[in-house]
Design a protein around this motif. Structure first.
Motif, PDB file in Angstrom:
ATOM      1  N   UNK A  77       0.824  -1.213   0.000  1.00  0.00           N
ATOM      2  CA  UNK A  77       0.000   0.000   0.000  1.00  0.00           C
ATOM      3  C   UNK A  77       0.854   1.257   0.000  1.00  0.00           C
ATOM      4  N   UNK A  78       1.920   1.244   0.773  1.00  0.00           N
ATOM      5  CA  UNK A  78       2.823   2.395   0.823  1.00  0.00           C
ATOM      6  C   UNK A  78       3.450   2.643  -0.542  1.00  0.00           C
ATOM      7  N   UNK A  79       3.860   1.568  -1.202  1.00  0.00           N
ATOM      8  CA  UNK A  79       4.446   1.697  -2.540  1.00  0.00           C
ATOM      9  C   UNK A  79       3.428   2.264  -3.525  1.00  0.00           C
ATOM     10  N   UNK A  80       2.181   1.768  -3.469  1.00  0.00           N
ATOM     11  CA  UNK A  80       1.138   2.283  -4.361  1.00  0.00           C
ATOM     12  C   UNK A  80       0.844   3.757  -4.066  1.00  0.00           C
ATOM     13  N   UNK A  81       0.837   4.123  -2.786  1.00  0.00           N
ATOM     14  CA  UNK A  81       0.621   5.523  -2.419  1.00  0.00           C
ATOM     15  C   UNK A  81       1.734   6.409  -2.960  1.00  0.00           C
ATOM     16  N   UNK A  82       2.977   5.931  -2.849  1.00  0.00           N
ATOM     17  CA  UNK A  82       4.110   6.710  -3.373  1.00  0.00           C
ATOM     18  C   UNK A  82       3.998   6.881  -4.880  1.00  0.00           C
ATOM     19  N   UNK A  83       3.627   5.801  -5.573  1.00  0.00           N
ATOM     20  CA  UNK A  83       3.483   5.878  -7.033  1.00  0.00           C
ATOM     21  C   UNK A  83       2.371   6.851  -7.411  1.00  0.00           C
ATOM     22  N   UNK A  84       1.249   6.800  -6.679  1.00  0.00           N
ATOM     23  CA  UNK A  84       0.138   7.711  -6.964  1.00  0.00           C
ATOM     24  C   UNK A  84       0.543   9.152  -6.686  1.00  0.00           C
ATOM     25  N   UNK A  85       1.289   9.363  -5.612  1.00  0.00           N
ATOM     26  CA  UNK A  85       1.762  10.721  -5.306  1.00  0.00           C
ATOM     27  C   UNK A  85       2.657  11.250  -6.417  1.00  0.00           C
ATOM     28  N   UNK A  86       3.549  10.401  -6.893  1.00  0.00           N
ATOM     29  CA  UNK A  86       4.445  10.838  -7.969  1.00  0.00           C
ATOM     30  C   UNK A  86       3.660  11.087  -9.256  1.00  0.00           C
ATOM     31  N   UNK A  87       2.685  10.212  -9.532  1.00  0.00           N
ATOM     32  CA  UNK A  87       1.915  10.325 -10.770  1.00  0.00           C
ATOM     33  C   UNK A  87       1.044  11.573 -10.774  1.00  0.00           C
ATOM     34  N   UNK A  89       1.366  14.331  -8.717  1.00  0.00           N
ATOM     35  CA  UNK A  89       1.991  15.362  -7.888  1.00  0.00           C
ATOM     36  C   UNK A  89       1.552  16.761  -8.282  1.00  0.00           C
ATOM     37  N   UNK A  90       1.233  16.970  -9.547  1.00  0.00           N
ATOM     38  CA  UNK A  90       0.885  18.310 -10.033  1.00  0.00           C
ATOM     39  C   UNK A  90      -0.624  18.572 -10.001  1.00  0.00           C
ATOM     40  N   UNK A  91      -1.402  17.654  -9.441  1.00  0.00           N
ATOM     41  CA  UNK A  91      -2.856  17.790  -9.481  1.00  0.00           C
ATOM     42  C   UNK A  91      -3.345  19.084  -8.842  1.00  0.00           C
ATOM     43  N   UNK A  92      -2.837  19.419  -7.699  1.00  0.00           N
ATOM     44  CA  UNK A  92      -3.283  20.626  -7.002  1.00  0.00           C
ATOM     45  C   UNK A  92      -2.990  21.882  -7.830  1.00  0.00           C
ATOM     46  N   UNK A  93      -1.783  21.973  -8.348  1.00  0.00           N
ATOM     47  CA  UNK A  93      -1.404  23.137  -9.147  1.00  0.00           C
ATOM     48  C   UNK A  93      -2.244  23.231 -10.416  1.00  0.00           C
ATOM     49  N   UNK A 135       1.469  22.471 -19.118  1.00  0.00           N
ATOM     50  CA  UNK A 135       0.496  21.598 -18.437  1.00  0.00           C
ATOM     51  C   UNK A 135       0.413  20.234 -19.108  1.00  0.00           C
ATOM     52  N   UNK A 136       0.583  20.195 -20.429  1.00  0.00           N
ATOM     53  CA  UNK A 136       0.556  18.911 -21.134  1.00  0.00           C
ATOM     54  C   UNK A 136       1.756  18.048 -20.752  1.00  0.00           C
ATOM     55  N   UNK A 137       2.902  18.682 -20.498  1.00  0.00           N
ATOM     56  CA  UNK A 137       4.079  17.931 -20.046  1.00  0.00           C
ATOM     57  C   UNK A 137       3.812  17.244 -18.708  1.00  0.00           C
ATOM     58  N   UNK A 138       2.978  17.862 -17.884  1.00  0.00           N
ATOM     59  CA  UNK A 138       2.634  17.287 -16.581  1.00  0.00           C
ATOM     60  C   UNK A 138       1.525  16.244 -16.687  1.00  0.00           C
ATOM     61  N   UNK A 139       0.949  16.083 -17.871  1.00  0.00           N
ATOM     62  CA  UNK A 139      -0.074  15.049 -18.072  1.00  0.00           C
ATOM     63  C   UNK A 139      -1.490  15.568 -18.183  1.00  0.00           C
ATOM     64  N   UNK A 140      -1.679  16.872 -18.282  1.00  0.00           N
ATOM     65  CA  UNK A 140      -3.021  17.434 -18.416  1.00  0.00           C
ATOM     66  C   UNK A 140      -3.501  17.249 -19.847  1.00  0.00           C
ATOM     67  N   UNK A 182      -3.715  12.597 -16.586  1.00  0.00           N
ATOM     68  CA  UNK A 182      -3.437  11.191 -16.900  1.00  0.00           C
ATOM     69  C   UNK A 182      -4.761  10.442 -16.975  1.00  0.00           C
ATOM     70  N   UNK A 183      -5.110   9.610 -15.999  1.00  0.00           N
ATOM     71  CA  UNK A 183      -6.382   8.886 -16.073  1.00  0.00           C
ATOM     72  C   UNK A 183      -7.407   9.383 -15.050  1.00  0.00           C
ATOM     73  N   UNK A 184      -7.113  10.484 -14.369  1.00  0.00           N
ATOM     74  CA  UNK A 184      -8.000  11.028 -13.332  1.00  0.00           C
ATOM     75  C   UNK A 184      -8.655  12.311 -13.845  1.00  0.00           C
ATOM     76  N   UNK A 185      -9.976  12.404 -13.715  1.00  0.00           N
ATOM     77  CA  UNK A 185     -10.711  13.585 -14.167  1.00  0.00           C
ATOM     78  C   UNK A 185     -10.531  14.702 -13.134  1.00  0.00           C
ATOM     79  N   UNK A 186     -10.009  15.843 -13.610  1.00  0.00           N
ATOM     80  CA  UNK A 186      -9.894  17.020 -12.736  1.00  0.00           C
ATOM     81  C   UNK A 186     -11.175  17.828 -12.751  1.00  0.00           C
TER      82      UNK A 186
END
Length: 195
Positions: A77-87, A89-93, A135-140, A182-186
């Motif tokens: 779970x910790x590994x998955x959380x870290x991967x999600x955080x990295x993936x 990371x720019x969501x808030x901005x 923003x596209x470089x970040x995955x938007x 990426x695959x998450x709707x903002x």
């Protein structure tokens, strides 16, 4: 009479000796039986601690396996959380920048009549393109809308209209652009759907 008394005493002594002998034999037999019973009880007592220790060992092994499984699950779970955080990371901005992108689009839709206004529009367009590229470089990504089938996961229907030329459930018009990271709707796209 004395002889009679002596004989009686002799018989009594013999009877007492026989009774004592019988009592001794019985006591010996009981003692042997008791010794066998004690030996059996000692064996049982010796077996009980071994069985008890084996049960405790099995219990501790099971506890260890559970703890190990819990640790492995926590690690995963910790590994998955870290991967999600990295993936993401720019969501808030990026979420905070969506209104900025909307305002740039509105500014670019304004008609520029004078040469000065056209130059300003070109400058705004260049800044907008640079922002979109970053923003596209970040995955938007912009959510596709017009002409697409309505998908409630990425589209938000705010209006419905009937168009006989198009199929039912097709998006007719985009009212506000939607974005996904990426695959998450903002933000889902606000659309008008053919009914």
């Amino acid at each position: 009479m004395t002889e009679n008394k002596e004989q009686q005493e002799k018989v009594t002594e013999e009877t007492v000796e026989e009774v004592e002998t019988e009592a001794t034999v019985e006591a010996t037999v009981e003692a042997e039986a008791s010794t066998e019973t004690d030996a059996t009880e000692v064996e049982e007592v010796e077996e009980d601690p071994v069985a008890e220790l084996e049960a405790k060992l099995a219990e501790e092994e099971e506890r260890y396996l559970r703890l190990r499984a819990d640790f492995d699950n926590l690690k995963r779970r910790t590994q998955l959380d870290r991967e999600a955080q990295a993936k993401y990371r720019a969501q808030s901005l990026l979420t905070d920048l969506l209104p900025v992108l909307d305002n740039f689009e509105r500014a670019l839709n304004v008609e520029a009549t004078s040469e000065e206004a056209q130059n300003m529009k070109k400058g705004i367009e260049m800044v907008y393109r640079t922002l979109v590229e970053a923003t596209e470089k970040e995955g938007l990504k912009v959510i596709a809308t017009e002409g697409e089938a309505f998908d409630p996961n990425v589209h938000q229907a705010v209006m419905q209209e009937s168009d006989a030329e198009k199929e039912s459930g097709i998006v007719l018009q985009e009212l506000q652009r939607g974005y996904q990271l990426k695959d998450r709707v903002l933000r889902p796209a606000m659309v008008k759907v053919n009914g």
